[in-house]
Design an enzyme around this catalytic site. Structure first.
Site, short mmCIF file in Angstrom:
data_model
loop_
_atom_site.label_atom_id
_atom_site.label_comp_id
_atom_site.label_asym_id
_atom_site.label_seq_id
_atom_site.Cartn_x
_atom_site.Cartn_y
_atom_site.Cartn_z
N ARG A 1 -7.51 12.71 0.86
CA ARG A 1 -6.48 13.19 1.79
C ARG A 1 -5.09 12.69 1.44
O ARG A 1 -4.11 13.29 1.82
CB ARG A 1 -6.83 12.83 3.23
N GLU B 1 -11.00 -9.47 2.59
CA GLU B 1 -9.75 -9.10 3.22
C GLU B 1 -10.01 -9.06 4.72
O GLU B 1 -10.84 -8.25 5.19
CB GLU B 1 -9.23 -7.75 2.73
N GLU C 1 -8.68 0.26 -3.52
CA GLU C 1 -9.52 0.27 -2.31
C GLU C 1 -10.48 1.45 -2.39
O GLU C 1 -10.06 2.56 -2.71
CB GLU C 1 -8.65 0.48 -1.06
N ARG D 1 -9.73 7.96 -1.20
CA ARG D 1 -10.73 8.34 -0.19
C ARG D 1 -11.61 9.46 -0.73
O ARG D 1 -11.19 10.25 -1.58
CB ARG D 1 -10.04 8.79 1.09
N HIS E 1 0.76 5.94 2.09
CA HIS E 1 1.55 6.71 3.07
C HIS E 1 2.55 7.64 2.38
O HIS E 1 2.93 8.67 2.94
CB HIS E 1 2.27 5.75 4.02
N HIS F 1 -5.79 3.54 -1.81
CA HIS F 1 -7.16 3.82 -1.36
C HIS F 1 -7.50 5.24 -1.79
O HIS F 1 -6.88 6.19 -1.33
CB HIS F 1 -7.20 3.68 0.18
N HIS G 1 -3.62 -4.83 7.50
CA HIS G 1 -3.69 -3.72 8.45
C HIS G 1 -2.79 -3.99 9.65
O HIS G 1 -3.05 -4.90 10.43
CB HIS G 1 -5.12 -3.43 8.95
N GLY G 2 -1.74 -3.22 9.74
CA GLY G 2 -0.83 -3.30 10.89
C GLY G 2 0.13 -4.47 10.85
O GLY G 2 0.89 -4.67 11.81
N THR H 1 -8.15 3.39 8.10
CA THR H 1 -9.38 2.59 8.10
C THR H 1 -9.51 1.85 9.44
O THR H 1 -8.64 1.06 9.80
CB THR H 1 -9.35 1.57 6.95
N ASN I 1 0.85 -1.19 0.00
CA ASN I 1 0.00 0.00 0.00
C ASN I 1 0.89 1.25 0.00
O ASN I 1 1.74 1.41 0.88
CB ASN I 1 -0.88 -0.05 1.26
#
Ligand code: PXP
Length: 251
Positions: A49, A152, A70, A45, A10, A43, A192-193, A101, A7
């Site tokens: 952002r 997912e 996404e 959004r 960032h 993603h 995620h994470g 998210t 992803n």
């Protein structure tokens, strides 16, 4: 083998923090691919952002590996996704105040809203339509019922578990979710994470995971050691199969 999708949101967050043109997520995606990423995730959004419409169009044109778009159920963004026909579209919940998210989709409660969007994406010939869900058996079952062919699993609670025992419990929940999904004919993704240290227990415990999506941990490491090294380190971990004696290998 589990595939590693990276992803790159960032990178766009950092760019936008200074209203700059660098670092460019398009260049980041190319570097990730050259270092061995199996795919790129972004993603778009509603509030734009991080990733912008310009980024989406350029990623669509330049990414050579698997592209994961996404998106929320926002009609304008769903229409753009249908137009671009990425190989994978992942529906996620979106709340404006969140930093990232938070939590999976409520497919049980919102099935009537989600089903037509899944249908629209599949009708646009997007091969894999995934729903981002918590490892809750009811949500996983509902994902199959509304017509998605992939889930997912949200690994946030696993990654944020305060103790090793709590993380083991979360891994067991993810494993159950993955088994239910697999038995229902769904392809299993997760994310995620996930990071360089918490991945081992996940790999040993959770079966049937075809792909993981990792962003923050790789970008955080890339700032210090460079993108190539950061991607290669994570790729080696993700591509390592679970040891034969582990629950994931036996499933
Ligand atoms: N999967 C989904 C659906 C996400 O929203 C995110 C966060 O952008 C990720 C995976 C990657 O999470 P992380 O950046 O913590 O690796």
């Amino acid at each position: 083998m589990t595939n590693l999708l990276i992803n790159i949101d960032h990178v766009a967050t950092l760019r936008n923090a200074r209203r700059e043109t660098v670092p460019d997520p398009i260049q980041a995606a190319a570097l990730c691919e050259m270092a061995g990423a199996d795919g790129i995730v972004f993603h778009l959004r509603e509030d734009r952002r991080h990733i912008t419409d310009r980024d989406v169009r350029l990623l669509h044109e330049t990414v050579q590996s698997k592209l994961d778009f996404e998106l929320s159920v926002n009609p304008e963004i769903v229409a753009l996704c249908c137009e671009l026909q990425p190989p994978l579209a992942t529906l996620v919940p979106e709340r404006r105040a969140e930093v990232t998210t938070e939590g999976g989709m409520d497919v049980v409660g919102q099935g009537a809203r989600i089903r037509p969007v899944v249908e629209q994406l599949l009708e646009a010939e997007i091969e894999e339509v995934a729903l981002f869900v918590d490892p809750d058996p009811a949500q996983v079952t509902a994902a199959a019922e509304v017509g998605a062919n992939t889930i997912e699993l949200h690994t946030g609670d696993y990654a944020n578990a305060p103790t090793y025992a709590a993380r083991q419990r979360e891994a067991a929940r993810l494993a159950e979710g993955a088994r239910i999904a697999h038995d229902a004919g769904l392809k299993v993704h997760a994310g995620h994470g996930l990071d360089y240290t918490n991945y081992a227990l996940f790999r040993e415990t959770v079966p049937h995971v075809a792909e993981v999506s990792v962003g923050f941990a790789i970008m955080a490491r890339a700032i210090l050691v460079g993108m190539e090294q950061a991607v290669r380190d994570m790729r080696r971990i993700v591509h390592t199969p679970p040891p034969p004696s582990t629950p994931a290998a036996r499933s």
